[in-house]
Design a protein around this motif. Structure first.
Motif, PDB file in Angstrom:
ATOM      1  N   ILE A  33       0.760  -1.277  -0.436  1.00 41.68           N
ATOM      2  CA  ILE A  33      -0.270   0.217   0.353  1.00 41.68           C
ATOM      3  C   ILE A  33       0.873   1.391   0.118  1.00 41.68           C
ATOM      4  N   ASP A  34       0.246   2.573  -1.050  1.00 42.68           N
ATOM      5  CA  ASP A  34       1.496   3.459  -1.038  1.00 42.68           C
ATOM      6  C   ASP A  34       0.906   4.143  -0.144  1.00 42.68           C
ATOM      7  N   PRO A  35       1.338   4.711   1.308  1.00 35.67           N
ATOM      8  CA  PRO A  35       1.107   5.296   2.118  1.00 35.67           C
ATOM      9  C   PRO A  35       0.303   6.853   1.881  1.00 35.67           C
ATOM     10  N   VAL A  36       2.166   7.059   1.705  1.00 39.20           N
ATOM     11  CA  VAL A  36       1.680   8.723   0.607  1.00 39.20           C
ATOM     12  C   VAL A  36      -0.004   8.749  -0.489  1.00 39.20           C
ATOM     13  N   LEU A  37      -0.016   8.297  -1.278  1.00 43.97           N
ATOM     14  CA  LEU A  37      -1.059   8.316  -2.315  1.00 43.97           C
ATOM     15  C   LEU A  37      -2.743   8.373  -1.236  1.00 43.97           C
ATOM     16  N   ALA A  38      -2.670   7.510  -0.475  1.00 44.39           N
ATOM     17  CA  ALA A  38      -3.515   6.918   0.348  1.00 44.39           C
ATOM     18  C   ALA A  38      -4.093   7.806   1.484  1.00 44.39           C
ATOM     19  N   ALA A  52      -6.912   2.379   3.493  1.00 45.73           N
ATOM     20  CA  ALA A  52      -6.676   1.775   2.247  1.00 45.73           C
ATOM     21  C   ALA A  52      -5.878   0.622   2.580  1.00 45.73           C
ATOM     22  N   ALA A  53      -6.457  -0.817   1.743  1.00 48.01           N
ATOM     23  CA  ALA A  53      -6.241  -1.978   1.768  1.00 48.01           C
ATOM     24  C   ALA A  53      -5.744  -2.993   1.033  1.00 48.01           C
ATOM     25  N   PRO A  54      -5.480  -3.860   0.403  1.00 47.86           N
ATOM     26  CA  PRO A  54      -6.151  -5.288  -0.054  1.00 47.86           C
ATOM     27  C   PRO A  54      -7.280  -6.100   0.444  1.00 47.86           C
ATOM     28  N   VAL A  55      -7.861  -6.504  -0.886  1.00 47.40           N
ATOM     29  CA  VAL A  55      -9.321  -7.140  -0.487  1.00 47.40           C
ATOM     30  C   VAL A  55      -8.675  -8.142  -0.247  1.00 47.40           C
ATOM     31  N   VAL A  56      -9.625  -9.244   0.808  1.00 51.68           N
ATOM     32  CA  VAL A  56      -9.477 -10.577   1.063  1.00 51.68           C
ATOM     33  C   VAL A  56      -9.663 -11.547  -0.110  1.00 51.68           C
ATOM     34  N   PRO A  57      -9.105 -13.071  -0.567  1.00 48.05           N
ATOM     35  CA  PRO A  57      -8.705 -13.184  -1.616  1.00 48.05           C
ATOM     36  C   PRO A  57     -10.917 -14.249  -2.854  1.00 48.05           C
ATOM     37  N   ALA A  58     -11.511 -13.221  -2.203  1.00 50.19           N
ATOM     38  CA  ALA A  58     -12.838 -13.777  -2.688  1.00 50.19           C
ATOM     39  C   ALA A  58     -12.997 -12.365  -3.310  1.00 50.19           C
ATOM     40  N   LEU A  59     -12.279 -11.426  -3.349  1.00 53.00           N
ATOM     41  CA  LEU A  59     -12.712 -10.231  -4.458  1.00 53.00           C
ATOM     42  C   LEU A  59     -11.681  -9.837  -4.857  1.00 53.00           C
ATOM     43  N   GLN A  60     -10.392 -10.839  -5.045  1.00 56.41           N
ATOM     44  CA  GLN A  60      -9.725 -10.825  -6.145  1.00 56.41           C
ATOM     45  C   GLN A  60     -10.173 -11.919  -7.674  1.00 56.41           C
ATOM     46  N   SER A  61     -10.711 -10.782  -8.410  1.00 60.42           N
ATOM     47  CA  SER A  61     -11.337 -11.385 -10.052  1.00 60.42           C
ATOM     48  C   SER A  61     -11.502  -9.761 -10.284  1.00 60.42           C
ATOM     49  N   VAL A  87      -9.633   7.842  -7.602  1.00 59.03           N
ATOM     50  CA  VAL A  87      -8.049   7.441  -8.889  1.00 59.03           C
ATOM     51  C   VAL A  87      -7.014   6.884  -8.112  1.00 59.03           C
ATOM     52  N   LEU A  88      -6.756   8.275  -6.836  1.00 62.83           N
ATOM     53  CA  LEU A  88      -5.878   7.473  -6.124  1.00 62.83           C
ATOM     54  C   LEU A  88      -5.606   6.923  -4.694  1.00 62.83           C
ATOM     55  N   ARG A  89      -7.028   6.695  -4.829  1.00 65.07           N
ATOM     56  CA  ARG A  89      -7.471   4.966  -4.056  1.00 65.07           C
ATOM     57  C   ARG A  89      -6.729   3.953  -4.563  1.00 65.07           C
ATOM     58  N   GLY A  90      -7.484   4.142  -5.980  1.00 68.41           N
ATOM     59  CA  GLY A  90      -6.703   2.730  -6.375  1.00 68.41           C
ATOM     60  C   GLY A  90      -5.328   2.604  -7.234  1.00 68.41           C
ATOM     61  N   LEU A  91      -4.792   3.908  -7.308  1.00 69.95           N
ATOM     62  CA  LEU A  91      -2.972   3.671  -7.728  1.00 69.95           C
ATOM     63  C   LEU A  91      -2.439   3.499  -5.755  1.00 69.95           C
ATOM     64  N   ALA A  92      -3.013   3.754  -4.934  1.00 70.18           N
ATOM     65  CA  ALA A  92      -2.411   3.212  -4.000  1.00 70.18           C
ATOM     66  C   ALA A  92      -2.492   2.505  -2.761  1.00 70.18           C
ATOM     67  N   THR A  93      -3.738   1.640  -3.421  1.00 71.33           N
ATOM     68  CA  THR A  93      -3.795   0.233  -2.950  1.00 71.33           C
ATOM     69  C   THR A  93      -3.330  -0.777  -4.324  1.00 71.33           C
ATOM     70  N   GLU A  94      -3.427  -0.520  -4.989  1.00 70.75           N
ATOM     71  CA  GLU A  94      -3.009  -0.427  -6.523  1.00 70.75           C
ATOM     72  C   GLU A  94      -4.189  -2.024  -7.099  1.00 70.75           C
ATOM     73  N   ARG A  95      -5.076  -1.824  -6.761  1.00 73.03           N
ATOM     74  CA  ARG A  95      -6.289  -2.758  -7.173  1.00 73.03           C
ATOM     75  C   ARG A  95      -8.164  -1.644  -7.513  1.00 73.03           C
ATOM     76  N   TRP A  96      -9.061  -2.257  -7.654  1.00 74.61           N
ATOM     77  CA  TRP A  96      -9.502  -1.484  -8.047  1.00 74.61           C
ATOM     78  C   TRP A  96     -10.544  -1.016  -7.335  1.00 74.61           C
ATOM     79  N   PRO A  97     -10.829   0.106  -7.694  1.00 75.35           N
ATOM     80  CA  PRO A  97     -11.066   1.036  -6.295  1.00 75.35           C
ATOM     81  C   PRO A  97     -12.454   0.800  -5.102  1.00 75.35           C
ATOM     82  N   LEU A  98     -12.998  -0.356  -5.664  1.00 71.17           N
ATOM     83  CA  LEU A  98     -14.662  -0.833  -4.927  1.00 71.17           C
ATOM     84  C   LEU A  98     -14.039  -1.930  -3.764  1.00 71.17           C
ATOM     85  N   GLY A  99     -13.734  -1.650  -3.065  1.00 68.28           N
ATOM     86  CA  GLY A  99     -13.361  -3.036  -1.880  1.00 68.28           C
ATOM     87  C   GLY A  99     -14.237  -2.792  -1.216  1.00 68.28           C
TER      88      GLY A  99
END
Lengths: 635, 324
Positions: B3-8, B168-177, B103-115
């Motif tokens: 997670i990029d804390p600055v972007l978050a 800002a955090a990664p998502v659980v495996p079920a959401l990784q799709s 957009v920054l949330r998505g960049l910070a977490t490197e995932r689609w920002p709807l988690g």
């Protein structure tokens, strides 16, 4: 879904549906009753009520715990609310989606839908063949209209109209030309039948969808099984292989595809805060064909993950969950050893603190009475990452510092009673009766052991992990998917395509000049026809209109949507500025069912009404009319 | 996943900024109602905010004000009118800032920002504001409705930033799709659209039953409100249908069945049925203008219920709220 009762009162159907006059034979009365019931059932109002009932009936399924989702929650609810739970249970509120009343609602809705669709289908086919309706006498009363005199004779303009409205099969308008008295020619053009087609596709897809779901309920199955890692296997050969199994109504377990799965390894990655990041199970599989061919040595590798099920032989294998299985070795004083490893269940999904009971019987003991004294059970808690200290708890889900906190029980395990018992606990009644006694309590890390009073040693060896797999089979799901896609396409079409009409009347003005009168009407709720009408007008009459053109700004010059490119779809402010005359307002909302503001003049509100001056109206126009009056009854 | 804390952190600041700008736009819209009809020099007022004036100027050039100005002369506007125009410009600024936050949330977490719920609510508000601006572009005379579209946006974003906020955090495996992007994005778009439609129907009912008081004079006529509700619903409903179908496809590969009457699925079904009833009511005599708006409001209420109550109170497979 519209049907006769919502049709305009002038429709003969309603008169037929009235109660029969007295003095008729009982058979006719019964028939009339059935007919009225059928009409009532297939009416839009009934459909609406059924839709509401369906929504209302589904709600308890979300608000109350359901047996199909979580039986423990249902039991909890029953203990918490002893006053109302029995009544709710009797009425099926814990199994809402399999109750007769829920089924009754959606079946009635489907019957209503089919009963409404069949006549509609026929009507649609008829309208496809019927000629576009005659040109209304006064085109100036339509929401879109224009009138210009051009320096061409009637035939030349007519030729241009034909080119304009022609095109390939997809883009051409359906047109019919008629002659009126005095050399007046008219063209009636119609477009947008796709709307009705989309509407039908949508509703028929709903029926197909339900059939597909029913197929799955009849012939599908779903089974869960826990398999230890390290090369343990599971075969889909019978229901007995499963820990739990939900069979479709026509599934007896004899025709399962006999594929096999071998679970080699399982890895889970966690974030520092304990949140799982990835789950991966390394498995091998043999298809039913491999198994039947006797090729049982080769395992095709597959990495099973959440969101990546293994699909084979019409079934799917899912990775549902995982957990730990601590391994214990018991060494009796006579030197005999037994090793036990069985899954313990997680009691905390975030730290994977697990509980369980690993049970041993002393080998070589055949006397029943002795057997009852010598059973051993290792029960307690397992922490994958122990907090340390006297009271063991888990602080992290991964296997970093495993420790068990166990009670060793000795006595009668109840395994000979013939009753089933949980693999995760010891039989509490045996503990209560004193037949099973605690003989030691210890916290052990791998390799450590505890010695009992009789010299028996219980060692905690190591930890393996287990995965919980689900095998699902649903023969209906492909058809459900296809119907869902059709449903969406139908819905989109019926909401996006506008049913619209375009009329041209060419009146000879002498000296080779022709007065061209245009009229347009969109027969749907959505306006946005103005732009297209404007384009047609411009192509036919040129960009600079002289009299009565839409750009001249007169109050009755143009329809609500002729305001230029910006006024396409949502243009709700249109009537504020444009619909000044009552005729324009009525025609802008051409809904024969809706409460029109003020009684409209017949020829203004309903351009289909036969215009005396337009000559004869073909007798087969009635179906066209009916379908028109109902063409907004769609989802 | 790092997670990029600055972007978050920047994303969070943008979010706050967007809320602040929306509040400003809300007040400007409110002034539209109290503003006198006395014409003032537009320039002086617009000068108050440099950004606003720039956007406003763009607006002016490509959207000829003839339609919205009404009886006043083109060069001079009433104070209320100027406030309204500024409100729209400020809303656009808010939207850009809001976009930055997402957009920054998505960049910070490197995932689609709807988690999680926070990101979901933020995106619904974004969709609603976009929908509102598109409506406004097509029908500028609806502008006074903006004073009622922004408050629910503000309320949702306030709740999102306080009660629902998740780091800002990664998502659980079920959401990784990739279905996350398809299913949740379409759900947010549909929810945003249906929110605008719901607001229009509420206004319609308020005006119809005389509860809008003096506000009614400045609001668009009620059939314009009704039509706004209908047209936005007609776009939102197929998107919602697609979202539900996409959810079913995803559920088939994540949970082992395409439909299992999970509480979220059940209420989504209920909402779908309610909106189907709305469209049918529009075509049924006696329901078109009396019943249909109520049904539309009911439909929106169901969506909100599904968003909050089901996620936060009822346990289910969809409980990814990140609320701990």
């Amino acid at each position: 879904m519209t049907s006769p009762p919502t049709a305009p009162p002038k429709s003969p159907v309603v008169a037929e549906g009235a109660p029969p006059p007295p003095g008729q034979s009982p058979i006719r009365r019964v028939l009339a009753f059935l007919r009225n019931t059928w009409r009532g059932l297939t009416s839009m109002r009934t459909a609406l009520i059924l839709l509401f009932l369906l929504a209302l009936a589904a709600l308890p399924g979300a608000l109350l715990p359901q047996n199909s989702l979580n039986q423990q929650l249902v039991e909890q609810y029953k203990t918490d609310y002893p006053a109302i739970a029995p009544t709710l249970d009797r009425l099926g509120f814990f199994d809402v989606f399999s109750t007769p009343w829920f089924a009754a609602i959606y079946l009635l809705l489907m019957i209503s839908l089919v009963g409404c669709l069949l006549p509609r289908n026929l009507d649609f086919l008829r309208t496809l063949r019927a000629a576009p309706v005659a040109t209304p006498r006064n085109l100036g009363r339509l929401p879109h209209h224009a009138a210009v005199t051009v320096d061409e004779d009637t035939d030349a303009v007519l030729a241009r109209v034909r080119t304009l409205l022609g095109g390939n099969r997809l883009t051409a308008w359906r047109t019919v030309e008629r002659d009126e008295t005095g050399g007046v020619r008219t063209v009636s053009a119609e477009k947008g039948h796709l709307r009705e087609a989309g509407n039908l596709v949508f509703h028929l897809s709903l029926v197909g969808l339900l059939v597909g779901i029913a197929l799955g309920k009849l012939f599908g199955y779903e089974g869960q099984v826990i398999v230890l890692t390290g090369g343990n296997q599971f075969c889909n050969s019978s229901i007995l292989g499963y820990d739990s199994f939900r069979a479709g109504l026509r599934v007896d377990g004899t025709e399962l595809a006999p594929f096999c799965v071998q679970v080699n390894d399982f890895t889970a990655d966690y974030l520092p805060n304990g949140q799982p990041d990835t789950y991966r199970a390394q498995i091998g599989y043999q298809t039913a064909e491999d198994v039947e061919a006797g090729d049982t040595s080769n395992w095709k590798p597959y990495e099973l993950q959440v969101n990546h099920p293994l699909r084979l032989d019409g079934a799917r294998v899912y990775l549902l969950g995982h957990g730990y299985a601590p391994q214990f070795t018991v060494t009796w004083p006579d030197g005999q050893q037994r090793t036990g490893v069985i899954q313990w269940r997680p009691v905390d999904q975030t730290t994977f603190l697990s509980e369980g009971a690993t049970k041993f019987e002393r080998p070589g003991v055949t006397d029943p009475a002795q057997r009852q004294d010598s059973g051993l059970a290792v029960t307690g808690l397992f922490a994958p990452t122990s907090s340390g200290g006297d009271v063991v708890t888990s602080i992290y889900p991964d296997l970093r510092n495993p420790e068990v906190a166990i009670d060793v029980m000795r006595g009668d395990l109840g395994l000979d009673d013939g009753r089933g018992q949980s693999i995760f606990t010891v039989d509490q009644s045996k503990v209560d009766s004193g037949a099973l006694k605690q003989v030691a309590r210890a916290n052990l890390t791998p390799g450590q052991s505890v010695t009992l009073d009789d010299g028996t040693q219980v060692r905690f060896d190591s930890v393996t992990s287990w995965v919980s797999l689900q095998v699902s089979h649903d023969p209906g799901q492909e058809s459900v998917l296809i119907f869902a896609i059709l449903l969406l396409l139908g819905l989109g079409t019926s909401l996006a395509v506008k049913r619209r009409r375009f009329w041209v009347r060419l009146v000879p003005a002498g000296d080779g000049r022709t007065e061209v009168r245009l009229g347009g009407l969109a027969r749907t709720d959505q306006a946005g026809y103005g732009e297209e009408f404007e384009r047609l007008r411009a192509e036919l009459l040129g960009t600079a209109p002289d009299s009565g053109g839409p750009d001249s700004g007169g109050p009755d010059s143009s329809g609500p949507d002729s305001g230029g490119p910006d006024s396409d779809a949502p243009d709700p402010d249109a009537p504020v500025t444009d619909a000044t005359g009552p005729a324009a307002r009525d025609a802008a909302v051409p809904d024969p069912d809706g409460p029109a503001p003020g009684p409209p003049e017949p020829d203004a509100a309903d351009p289909d009404a036969p215009d005396p001056a337009a000559g004869t109206v073909p007798p087969d126009r009635r179906p066209t009319d009916t379908s028109d009056s109902t063409d907004r009854g769609e989802t | 996943m790092p997670i990029d804390p600055v972007l978050a952190a920047y994303s969070d600041r943008f979010y706050l900024g967007a809320v602040a700008v929306y509040v400003l736009a809300m007040f400007l819209h409110a002034f539209e109602y109290v503003g006198s009809t006395r014409p003032v020099r537009a320039k002086a007022l617009v000068g108050a905010g440099a950004e606003a004036s720039a956007v406003d100027a763009v607006e002016d050039t490509d959207n000829d004000p003839a339609g919205a100005d009404g009886p006043s002369t083109p060069k001079r506007r009433s104070r209320g009118d100027t406030c309204g125009r500024m409100a729209v410009a400020v809303t656009i600024v808010g939207l850009l800032v809001h976009l930055g936050a997402i957009v920054l949330r998505g960049l910070a977490t490197e995932r689609w920002p709807l988690g999680n719920m926070y990101e979901f609510v933020s995106a619904i508000c974004f969709a609603a504001v976009v929908c509102w601006l598109v409506v406004l572009k097509k029908s500028p005379s609806l502008r006074p409705v903006g004073a009622f579209v922004l408050p629910p946006v503000f309320i949702l974003m306030f709740l999102g930033g306080t009660v629902l906020y998740a780091q800002a955090a990664p998502v659980v495996p079920a959401l990784q799709s990739y279905w996350l992007a398809i299913h949740v994005t379409t759900v947010t778009i549909a929810s945003g659209l249906l929110m605008v439609a719901g607001v229009a129907s509420i206004l319609y009912l308020l005006v119809k039953f005389g509860r809008a008081g003096k506000l009614a004079a400045k609001l668009p006529p009620i059939d314009a409100l009704d039509r706004l509700a209908y047209r936005v619903t007609v776009v939102g409903f197929p998107i919602y249908t697609f979202a539900v179908i996409a959810g079913a496809i995803w559920a088939e590969s994540a949970w082992g069945r395409f439909w299992g009457w999970d509480p979220k699925e059940t209420v989504a079904f209920v909402a779908w049925v309610v909106y189907a009833a709305y469209l049918h009511a529009r075509a049924t005599s006696g329901w078109r203008t009396t019943g249909a708006p109520w049904i539309n409001v009911l439909g929106f209420a169901t969506i909100v219920f599904n968003l909050f109550f089901i996620n936060m109170v009822v346990a289910g497979l969809h409980s990814y709220a990140g609320l701990g």
